[in-house]
Design an enzyme around this catalytic site. Structure first.
Site, PDB file in Angstrom:
ATOM      1  N   PRO A   2       0.826  -1.204   0.000  1.00 55.62           N
ATOM      2  CG  PRO A   2      -0.828  -1.594   1.572  1.00 55.62           C
ATOM      3  CD  PRO A   2       0.498  -2.107   1.107  1.00 55.62           C
ATOM      4  CD  GLU A   3       2.825   2.997  -4.198  1.00 54.64           C
ATOM      5  OE1 GLU A   3       3.215   4.153  -4.364  1.00 54.64           O
ATOM      6  OE2 GLU A   3       3.225   2.050  -4.896  1.00 54.64           O
ATOM      7  CE  LYS A  51       5.062   3.554   1.212  1.00 60.19           C
ATOM      8  NZ  LYS A  51       5.919   2.552   0.538  1.00 60.19           N
ATOM      9  CG  ASN A 165       8.137  -1.127  -6.347  1.00 62.07           C
ATOM     10  OD1 ASN A 165       9.185  -0.500  -6.322  1.00 62.07           O
ATOM     11  ND2 ASN A 165       8.024  -2.300  -6.933  1.00 62.07           N
ATOM     12  NE  ARG A 254      10.377  -2.283  -1.425  1.00 59.97           N
ATOM     13  CZ  ARG A 254       9.943  -1.252  -0.723  1.00 59.97           C
ATOM     14  NH1 ARG A 254       9.365  -0.232  -1.339  1.00 59.97           N
ATOM     15  NH2 ARG A 254      10.099  -1.219   0.588  1.00 59.97           N
TER      16      ARG A 254
END
Length: 274
Positions: A2-3, A51, A165, A254
């Site tokens: 989650p961003e 976050k 990401n 990532r």
């Protein structure tokens, strides 16, 4: 993962369901806090910080949670069936007479004194969706280590809080540089533009579940689902600008995406198209 916009939405749902109401159910399913009982206390507010989620509770307490890769909070009406996952994945339950908030797969869950919140969020840079947003400080933070690749610098929450990401890949594309370009090599004016674009995109997406970084297609209300992002998740598909196949590769554990036709700068080997 989650961003910042997703966490902001989660905080808003939790705040609407819990704030100003007295807890009638409290169950923290982590060993350290399993005996904590918050029933009878009022939830004061639920605040996102980058976050992180801060649920502030009467009596000077804060329940701190972080979603990381696949954590989630779900809100259910009284009597509604819970559908967020199997029972063994539940880490927290906070309920009142009208609603119940259930935290699934939460990798970080801790109860602390509200006055000690800075111990868990004090390291964060300016929050892209927070009242403390400071674009100048964000730019200075990004440029503090000139040799650091852009993608890594954007993901470092100590520089600016809220980018994950997806936005990392999209911001690099919009700046027309690869995520592996050292931040010190960014052309003049690009760091400021990157920071401004990050703020604009998160603000634009914080009220919608259909995250989009591309503009609507001409003559239509919206693009197809697979064209709402420029590069993220589109490996092997043609770039929406130049038609070159989007590529992907690992970066700092990532996956990242970029367009070889639109973005200049160093790239890793090997990279894949699918």
């Amino acid at each position: 993962m989650p961003e910042g916009d997703t966490v902001w939405q989660t905080a808003r749902r939790l705040h609407a369901a819990l704030a100003g109401r007295t807890l009638t159910r409290s169950d923290l399913r982590v060993p350290r806090f399993a005996t904590a009982d918050l029933t009878g206390r009022e939830v004061l507010d639920v605040t996102p910080r980058g976050k992180h989620l801060l649920t502030r509770i009467e009596g000077g307490l804060t329940l701190h949670s972080h979603l990381r890769m696949d954590g989630a909070w779900r809100v259910y009406a009284a009597g509604e069936r819970w559908r967020g996952g199997p029972t063994h994945q539940i880490r927290a339950i906070l309920g009142n007479a009208e609603s119940t908030a259930v935290g699934y797969r939460l990798p970080v869950l801790e109860l602390l004194r509200t006055q000690d919140e800075q111990n868990v969020i004090g390291h964060l840079g300016p929050d892209l969706l927070g009242s403390d947003w400071d674009p100048g400080a964000a730019v200075r933070n990004l440029l503090a280590d000139p040799a650091r690749p852009l993608g890594e610098a954007l993901l470092d929450q100590r520089n600016l809080a809220g980018i994950g990401n997806v936005y990392k890949s999209e911001l690099a594309f919009l700046a027309r540089v690869t995520p592996w370009l050292p931040v010190g090599d960014l052309p003049s004016g690009i760091p400021e533009r990157l920071v401004a674009t990050a703020h604009r995109l998160l603000e634009a997406n914080k009220d919608t579940f259909d995250r989009r970084t591309t503009p609507p297609a001409r003559g239509t209300a919206q693009r197809p689902t697979d064209q709402r992002l420029y590069v993220y998740g589109r490996a092997g598909h043609p770039c929406l600008r130049c038609g070159t196949a989007i590529r992907r590769a690992g970066q700092d554990d990532r996956v990242t995406y970029w367009c070889p036709g639109c973005q200049t700068g160093p790239t890793p080997r090997p990279a894949t198209d699918g």
